[in-house]
Scaffold this motif. Structure first.
Motif, PDB file in Angstrom:
ATOM      1  N   GLU A 134       0.847  -1.195   0.000  1.00 16.58           N
ATOM      2  CA  GLU A 134       0.000   0.000   0.000  1.00 16.58           C
ATOM      3  C   GLU A 134       0.879   1.240   0.000  1.00 16.58           C
ATOM      4  OE1 GLU A 134      -2.161   0.373   3.662  1.00 16.58           O
ATOM      5  OE2 GLU A 134      -0.361   0.358   4.864  1.00 16.58           O
ATOM      6  N   ASP A 144      -3.983   2.574  -3.079  1.00 17.16           N
ATOM      7  CA  ASP A 144      -3.455   1.709  -4.149  1.00 17.16           C
ATOM      8  C   ASP A 144      -2.583   2.495  -5.111  1.00 17.16           C
ATOM      9  OD1 ASP A 144      -4.723  -0.411  -3.114  1.00 17.16           O
ATOM     10  OD2 ASP A 144      -6.268  -0.581  -4.675  1.00 17.16           O
ATOM     11  N   ARG A 401       1.524  -3.836  -7.543  1.00 13.61           N
ATOM     12  CA  ARG A 401       0.365  -4.289  -6.779  1.00 13.61           C
ATOM     13  C   ARG A 401       0.231  -5.795  -6.910  1.00 13.61           C
ATOM     14  NH1 ARG A 401      -2.284  -2.847  -2.621  1.00 13.61           N
ATOM     15  NH2 ARG A 401      -4.206  -3.828  -3.272  1.00 13.61           N
TER      16      ARG A 401
END
Ligand SMILES: Nc1ncnc2c1ncn2[C@@H]1O[C@H](COP(=O)(O)OP(=O)(O)OP(=O)(O)O)[C@@H](O)[C@H]1O
Ligand SMILES: [Mg+2]
Length: 405
Positions: A134, A144, A401
């Motif tokens: 994060e 994000d 991510r």
């Protein structure tokens, strides 16, 4: 020139018992398997290459069989990396922006990621993955993508996976000498998770546990990102070995007994179930019962599950794995393993096959190779998309991510 997206996406899982090659092609935006091969692995010990020549031969055989089935020649592969040399830890990067606040630019994001990457590593270790968990803008966590947000300070929390330089290099060398390029290397449990874990499970918290031949590896997910990963030096081949020692029989016979009659939970074993086997050096077949076999198997299975429990505890995620445990790897097929894991971990446990393709690929032992192509496909699509839109930094975050950059 061939467009990158049209090239087959290929996964190569160099396991300690088998080498799987899965060739897929893109049909109307959907990945389809077109070639598959599984051959016995040679030249590996404890998930690490100890005989390069034998490993290359096995890779070439696996790739050739899959190519024949697909009717195409491949040139690059997404390769799984595992072995007890893998280490992981969480880290962070932070940069000041300005006082008063200003908008976050692509350059800032690049900068903060570079900052997180700057960890001191021993000279014999290298970074395999940096996975963003994060971003934090000032005091606001859980972001994000911080692009264009306003703040005075930008932070990123990351999960870093490192490997021994030599072990990783040996895998790359074996692939090169097999006549292939490495599109990317991916930690095996992270690849397996790509095939079998849903977004909801990732969000709620879950553990992927891959019980292979020589190793058991795991990845813990929470709030959508990897929080911990590790590889333990015990796998299902240890169960086979224990049978060979306990019943004085040879390894292939022990392997047969394990699969046909083995149950790692003694309480589940049939009391009256008996069977014959050939003892090493014995002239006549021997007889034993499923209960005796279970008594040999249970302590080793408990050892594997206790290892997993300790990893989850030490990572601090004991109470944050609401979606439970997903078991992959050939060792997950052992009768009694899910039940024993449920008892000892006190979490719901399910077997993880991948529903991505048809049932032929839906085996827990194929999760890694299916995950490698799923990872590769997503990676290629995001590269192609961001190349078109010219947004290099978006690509970086996308990879971050999900897995790597
Ligand atoms: N039906 C079954 N019952 C019990 N064990 C099984 C079964 N099928 C496979 N196994 C065991 O699973 C193991 C192989 O699993 P897998 O194919 O996932 O390993 P691998 O990927 O080659 O190894 P690693 O991941 O450790 O490098 C072997 O020990 C094999 O005996
Ligand atoms: Mg494996």
């Amino acid at each position: 020139m061939e467009r990158r997206r049209d090239k087959p996406v290929v996964g190569l899982d160099i396991g300690s018992t088998k080498i799987c090659t899965l060739i897929t092609s893109d049909k109307d935006g959907e990945l389809q398997p077109v070639g598959f091969a599984k051959v016995g692995s040679k030249g590996l010990r404890m998930g690490a290459i100890v005989d390069l020549k034998e490993t290359i031969k096995a890779i070439q055989q696996s790739v050739a069989e899959a190519e024949l089935m697909a009717g195409v020649e491949i040139d690059d592969v997404f390769v799984g990396l595992g072995g007890p040399h893998i280490r992981s830890f969480n880290s962070e990067g932070a940069i000041p922006l300005a006082t008063p606040s200003r908008e976050i630019t692509r350059e800032d994001i690049r900068h903060v990621i570079e900052n997180a990457r700057a960890v001191a590593l021993a000279p014999d270790r290298e970074i395999l993955h940096i996975i963003a968990q994060e971003f934090v803008v000032d005091d606001q966590p859980g972001i994000d993508d911080p692009l264009d947000m306003v703040g005075t300070r930008l932070k990123v929390n990351v999960h870093i996976v490192t490997s021994a330089v030599t072990a990783a290099q040996n895998v790359v060398t074996a692939v090169h000498r097999s006549g292939l390029e490495v599109a990317d290397t991916v930690l095996e449990p992270i690849a397996a998770a790509e095939a079998v874990i849903s977004d909801d499970e990732r969000e709620l918290g879950c553990v992927l546990v891959d019980i292979g031949g020589a190793t058991t590896s795991l990845a813990i997910y929470h709030h959508g990102a990897v929080r911990h990963s590790g590889v333990l030096p015990v796998g299902s081949d240890h169960l086979t070995n224990d049978i060979a020692v306990g019943l004085h029989t040879r390894i292939p016979e022990a392997e047969r007994l394990k699969r046909e009659f083995g149950c790692v939970k003694a309480a589940m074993a049939g009391d009256g179930v008996t069977f014959e086997f050939s003892g090493a050096g014995a002239r006549r077949p021997q007889e034993t019962s499923q209960r005796v076999l279970s008594e040999i198997l249970q302590p080793r299975a408990e050892e594997i599950i206790h290892f997993v429990r300790d990893e989850i505890r030490n990572a601090g995620y004991e109470r944050q794995c609401g979606a439970g445990v997903v078991l992959t790897g050939g060792g997950a097929l052992q009768t009694g393993i899910p039940e024993l894991a449920e008892d000892l971990l006190r979490l719901p446990v399910r077997l993880g096959g991948s529903a991505r393709f048809d049932e032929r690929y839906d085996e827990p032992g194929f999760a890694t190779v299916v995950g490698l192509v799923a990872y590769g496909d997503r990676r290629r699509k995001s590269d192609a998309f961001h190349e078109q839109s010219g947004s290099a930094i978006k690509r970086m975050i996308g990879r971050l991510r999900s897995a790597v950059f």
